[in-house]
Design a protein around this motif. Structure first.
Motif: not given
Length: 241
Positions: A44-49, A62-66, A68-71, A105-106
């Motif tokens: 997830l690190r660095g991925r667009v979610v 949670e995705f941001r905590r790991r 990810a660039c989560a939206y 999105a990744d």
């Protein structure tokens, strides 16, 4: 927790029992579990979610905590505000028509949303559209004939939706949140599997029960029985190049 395992399933079940009294504990555990499932397929690190229909944002956080660039994209303003301030950058948007360009999105993530949309195929097509080639699509939903198919008025939905809603109102003194055909729809395992497998733009990486403690993939291969015992179908799809 190992997935699948009886220990994990019991922990999730206990959390669901306290969904109303401790929603942060319940959905926090579910978010960590879902992120673990995603990370079995992509870091997830660095991925667009893109989190579609993520409510107040437990999964996005949670995705941001790991890393990810989560939206978060959520159509219901009440859900966005249900747990206080939503994640920064949350967008009020319909999953049928996401305000996103193609292939951005990744990971496109949707947890327990499909049973709440009237046109699941259009919704799934939109998730595929915004996912880049090689990207991952995570879709989980509660199928209608599962023991939780009627949501708060389950398992009485087996006797009919209106009868189940009437029983809920008599027992609790308030109207049920969900109404079949309005904000809850009968989505089934078999037709959904046939639809995604027939699509030329995705490959089914995994089709399994999300919470089942053993043989999680096997139960989805048994026609008829899978509509009951799958409980919640999890699809991991990969967008074709």
């Amino acid at each position: 927790m190992k997935d699948p395992s009886l220990r994990r399933s019991l922990a999730l079940f206990r959390a669901f029992r306290h969904e109303q009294s401790d929603p942060d504990g319940c959905y926090g555990l579910l978010a960590r579990d879902a992120a673990d499932q995603v990370e079995r397929h992509v870091r997830l690190r660095g991925r667009v979610v893109v989190d579609v229909g993520g409510g107040s944002g437990h999964f996005t956080r949670e995705f941001r905590r790991r890393g990810a660039c989560a939206y978060l994209f959520e159509p219901d303003p009440r859900e966005l505000a249900a747990r206080g301030t939503p994640p920064e950058g949350a967008v009020l948007a319909d999953g049928y028509l996401l305000p996103l360009a193609d292939a951005v999105a990744d990971v496109c993530f949707s947890s327990n949303v499909l049973e709440h949309v009237a046109d699941p195929r259009t919704f799934l097509s939109e998730l595929v559209r915004v996912t880049r080639p090689g990207g991952l699509i995570y879709v989980s939903f509660t199928n209608w004939y599962s023991p939780w198919g009627g949501h708060e008025w389950a398992p009485w939905h087996y006797a009919g939706a209106e009868r189940a809603r009437s029983r809920y109102a008599r027992r609790t003194g308030r109207a049920a949140k969900h109404v079949l055909g309005e904000n809850l729809f009968a989505v089934h395992v078999g037709p959904t599997l046939r639809y995604v497998r027939a699509r030329p733009d995705v490959v089914v990486v995994s089709a399994r029960s999300r919470y089942w403690p053993f043989l999680a993939g096997t139960v989805t291969r048994i026609p008829g029985l899978r509509e009951v015992i799958t409980w919640n179908l999890l699809l991991i799809l990969r967008r074709c190049p």
